[in-house]
Structures are given as C-alpha cells and as structure tokens.
Design a protein around this motif. Sequence first.
Motif, PDB file in Angstrom:
ATOM      1  N   GLU A   1       0.869  -1.174   0.000  1.00  8.78           N
ATOM      2  CA  GLU A   1       0.000   0.000   0.000  1.00  8.78           C
ATOM      3  C   GLU A   1       0.903   1.220   0.000  1.00  8.78           C
ATOM      4  O   GLU A   1       1.923   1.242   0.687  1.00  8.78           O
ATOM      5  N   PHE A   2       0.525   2.225  -0.772  1.00 12.98           N
ATOM      6  CA  PHE A   2       1.318   3.447  -0.850  1.00 12.98           C
ATOM      7  C   PHE A   2       0.741   4.499   0.090  1.00 12.98           C
ATOM      8  O   PHE A   2      -0.435   4.851  -0.008  1.00 12.98           O
ATOM      9  N   GLU A   3       1.559   4.949   1.014  1.00 12.41           N
ATOM     10  CA  GLU A   3       1.212   5.984   1.998  1.00 12.41           C
ATOM     11  C   GLU A   3      -0.154   5.748   2.644  1.00 12.41           C
ATOM     12  O   GLU A   3      -1.011   6.634   2.667  1.00 12.41           O
ATOM     13  N   PRO A   4      -0.366   4.553   3.224  1.00 12.89           N
ATOM     14  CA  PRO A   4      -1.679   4.258   3.790  1.00 12.89           C
ATOM     15  C   PRO A   4      -1.936   4.894   5.156  1.00 12.89           C
ATOM     16  O   PRO A   4      -3.090   5.045   5.556  1.00 12.89           O
ATOM     17  N   GLU A   5      -0.861   5.244   5.858  1.00 14.55           N
ATOM     18  CA  GLU A   5      -1.031   5.664   7.253  1.00 14.55           C
ATOM     19  C   GLU A   5       0.159   6.505   7.673  1.00 14.55           C
ATOM     20  O   GLU A   5       1.300   6.193   7.362  1.00 14.55           O
ATOM     21  N   GLY A   6      -0.123   7.583   8.400  1.00 17.12           N
ATOM     22  CA  GLY A   6       0.937   8.421   8.956  1.00 17.12           C
ATOM     23  C   GLY A   6       1.048   8.200  10.451  1.00 17.12           C
ATOM     24  O   GLY A   6       0.166   7.610  11.076  1.00 17.12           O
TER      25      GLY A   6
ATOM     26  N   LEU B   1       4.969  10.285   7.269  1.00 16.07           N
ATOM     27  CA  LEU B   1       4.171   9.456   6.378  1.00 16.07           C
ATOM     28  C   LEU B   1       5.108   8.567   5.561  1.00 16.07           C
ATOM     29  O   LEU B   1       5.687   9.013   4.567  1.00 16.07           O
ATOM     30  N   PRO B   2       5.303   7.299   5.964  1.00 14.67           N
ATOM     31  CA  PRO B   2       6.167   6.392   5.197  1.00 14.67           C
ATOM     32  C   PRO B   2       5.578   6.114   3.813  1.00 14.67           C
ATOM     33  O   PRO B   2       4.357   6.167   3.620  1.00 14.67           O
ATOM     34  N   ASP B   3       6.442   5.792   2.862  1.00 15.47           N
ATOM     35  CA  ASP B   3       6.004   5.554   1.492  1.00 15.47           C
ATOM     36  C   ASP B   3       5.172   4.275   1.346  1.00 15.47           C
ATOM     37  O   ASP B   3       4.125   4.297   0.712  1.00 15.47           O
ATOM     38  N   PHE B   4       5.645   3.178   1.888  1.00 15.97           N
ATOM     39  CA  PHE B   4       4.986   1.890   1.656  1.00 15.97           C
ATOM     40  C   PHE B   4       4.773   1.111   2.947  1.00 15.97           C
ATOM     41  O   PHE B   4       5.622   1.110   3.835  1.00 15.97           O
ATOM     42  N   ARG B   5       3.626   0.426   2.993  1.00 15.77           N
ATOM     43  CA  ARG B   5       3.405  -0.645   3.969  1.00 15.77           C
ATOM     44  C   ARG B   5       3.350  -1.912   3.120  1.00 15.77           C
ATOM     45  O   ARG B   5       2.532  -2.031   2.211  1.00 15.77           O
ATOM     46  N   VAL B   6       4.236  -2.861   3.411  1.00 17.12           N
ATOM     47  CA  VAL B   6       4.313  -4.109   2.652  1.00 17.12           C
ATOM     48  C   VAL B   6       3.987  -5.251   3.597  1.00 17.12           C
ATOM     49  O   VAL B   6       4.485  -5.307   4.724  1.00 17.12           O
ATOM     50  N   ILE B   7       3.136  -6.156   3.116  1.00 16.65           N
ATOM     51  CA  ILE B   7       2.703  -7.286   3.934  1.00 16.65           C
ATOM     52  C   ILE B   7       3.184  -8.567   3.263  1.00 16.65           C
ATOM     53  O   ILE B   7       2.844  -8.841   2.107  1.00 16.65           O
ATOM     54  N   SER B   8       3.959  -9.340   3.992  1.00 17.91           N
ATOM     55  CA  SER B   8       4.499 -10.595   3.460  1.00 17.91           C
ATOM     56  C   SER B   8       3.400 -11.647   3.409  1.00 17.91           C
ATOM     57  O   SER B   8       2.346 -11.497   4.051  1.00 17.91           O
ATOM     58  N   PRO B   9       3.624 -12.745   2.688  1.00 21.91           N
ATOM     59  CA  PRO B   9       2.633 -13.836   2.670  1.00 21.91           C
ATOM     60  C   PRO B   9       2.342 -14.389   4.071  1.00 21.91           C
ATOM     61  O   PRO B   9       1.274 -14.920   4.328  1.00 21.91           O
ATOM     62  N   GLN B  10       3.296 -14.252   4.985  1.00 16.26           N
ATOM     63  CA  GLN B  10       3.108 -14.722   6.361  1.00 16.26           C
ATOM     64  C   GLN B  10       2.404 -13.687   7.231  1.00 16.26           C
ATOM     65  O   GLN B  10       2.155 -13.921   8.404  1.00 16.26           O
ATOM     66  N   GLY B  11       2.108 -12.506   6.661  1.00 18.42           N
ATOM     67  CA  GLY B  11       1.407 -11.465   7.412  1.00 18.42           C
ATOM     68  C   GLY B  11       2.320 -10.475   8.108  1.00 18.42           C
ATOM     69  O   GLY B  11       1.832  -9.615   8.843  1.00 18.42           O
ATOM     70  N   LEU B  12       3.620 -10.559   7.892  1.00 11.04           N
ATOM     71  CA  LEU B  12       4.560  -9.624   8.510  1.00 11.04           C
ATOM     72  C   LEU B  12       4.461  -8.270   7.826  1.00 11.04           C
ATOM     73  O   LEU B  12       4.555  -8.172   6.605  1.00 11.04           O
ATOM     74  N   VAL B  13       4.259  -7.220   8.608  1.00 10.57           N
ATOM     75  CA  VAL B  13       4.157  -5.861   8.077  1.00 10.57           C
ATOM     76  C   VAL B  13       5.514  -5.179   8.189  1.00 10.57           C
ATOM     77  O   VAL B  13       6.138  -5.183   9.251  1.00 10.57           O
ATOM     78  N   THR B  14       5.956  -4.608   7.073  1.00  5.78           N
ATOM     79  CA  THR B  14       7.212  -3.858   7.041  1.00  5.78           C
ATOM     80  C   THR B  14       6.946  -2.518   6.367  1.00  5.78           C
ATOM     81  O   THR B  14       6.261  -2.449   5.349  1.00  5.78           O
ATOM     82  N   TRP B  15       7.488  -1.455   6.956  1.00 11.86           N
ATOM     83  CA  TRP B  15       7.345  -0.106   6.404  1.00 11.86           C
ATOM     84  C   TRP B  15       8.600   0.240   5.614  1.00 11.86           C
ATOM     85  O   TRP B  15       9.709  -0.063   6.043  1.00 11.86           O
ATOM     86  N   TYR B  16       8.416   0.900   4.469  1.00 16.69           N
ATOM     87  CA  TYR B  16       9.538   1.293   3.620  1.00 16.69           C
ATOM     88  C   TYR B  16       9.458   2.774   3.287  1.00 16.69           C
ATOM     89  O   TYR B  16       8.374   3.291   2.987  1.00 16.69           O
TER      90      TYR B  16
ATOM     91  N   ASP C   1      10.499   4.569  17.594  1.00 20.57           N
ATOM     92  CA  ASP C   1       9.207   4.483  18.286  1.00 20.57           C
ATOM     93  C   ASP C   1       8.551   3.113  18.071  1.00 20.57           C
ATOM     94  O   ASP C   1       7.997   2.545  19.011  1.00 20.57           O
ATOM     95  N   LEU C   2       8.641   2.558  16.854  1.00 21.08           N
ATOM     96  CA  LEU C   2       8.066   1.237  16.593  1.00 21.08           C
ATOM     97  C   LEU C   2       8.817   0.144  17.342  1.00 21.08           C
ATOM     98  O   LEU C   2       8.195  -0.787  17.869  1.00 21.08           O
ATOM     99  N   ARG C   3      10.143   0.264  17.418  1.00 23.89           N
ATOM    100  CA  ARG C   3      10.930  -0.732  18.188  1.00 23.89           C
ATOM    101  C   ARG C   3      10.576  -0.660  19.668  1.00 23.89           C
ATOM    102  O   ARG C   3      10.439  -1.679  20.336  1.00 23.89           O
ATOM    103  N   ASP C   4      10.449   0.566  20.178  1.00 24.04           N
ATOM    104  CA  ASP C   4      10.144   0.742  21.607  1.00 24.04           C
ATOM    105  C   ASP C   4       8.748   0.247  21.949  1.00 24.04           C
ATOM    106  O   ASP C   4       8.484  -0.119  23.085  1.00 24.04           O
ATOM    107  N   ARG C   5       7.858   0.230  20.965  1.00 24.74           N
ATOM    108  CA  ARG C   5       6.471  -0.191  21.196  1.00 24.74           C
ATOM    109  C   ARG C   5       6.372  -1.699  21.400  1.00 24.74           C
ATOM    110  O   ARG C   5       5.482  -2.188  22.065  1.00 24.74           O
ATOM    111  N   ASP C   6       7.283  -2.444  20.777  1.00 26.25           N
ATOM    112  CA  ASP C   6       7.217  -3.916  20.846  1.00 26.25           C
ATOM    113  C   ASP C   6       7.657  -4.457  22.153  1.00 26.25           C
ATOM    114  O   ASP C   6       8.263  -4.176  22.977  1.00 26.25           O
TER     115      ASP C   6
END
Length: 87
Positions: free
Chosen positions: A34-39, A48-63, A82-87
């Motif tokens: 998805e392109f710029e789906p969420e800020g 506002l990251p450019d891409f949210r990519v979802i792997s076949p296993q459901g892993l979400v990665t921001w690019y 902030d995302l690392r600290d959230r986990d």
Amino acid sequence: MLKAIETRYKGYRFRSRLEARWAVFFDALGLKWEFEPEGFETSAGWYLPDFRVISPQGLVTWYEVKPFGSAPDPKMLALAKDLRDRD
C-alpha cells in the motif's frame, strides 16, 4: 540534485519514478503493498512512510524510498525507534 518525475502506476500517483519502481518490484515479488496508507506522530513530528508491505506470512514492514546517498530523514529514524520501543 535531479528533480523527481511524477509517475502513475496501478491507480497511484507516485511523486517519483523511484517510488513507482519499488511498487513494481514489490509486485514482481508477489508482495501486497500500500502506498502511503497511514501516517504516524513520532517524537520528531508527523511522518508518512512511502509503503506498507505485507508478506505472505502477514509480517508488516514499512519502507521509505530515498535516492542512493540521501541523508536519513530524522522523522523516519524517530518512527523506527518508536516502533521498536512499542514492541
């Protein structure tokens, strides 16, 4: 520095050909993207990251797409922290 050339692909309007090329690359790999789906509000401000990519296993990665040699965006670094600290 070269001026970005707006490019359309799959109904999206990318601000640069580089962003569109990444979308083509994700498609070639069979990844859902998805392109710029969420800020995000980060410790360095709104981002506002450019891409949210979802792997076949459901892993979400921001690019974030930047040309080679670009300096990292402080807001991008803050989002990663902030995302690392959230986990």
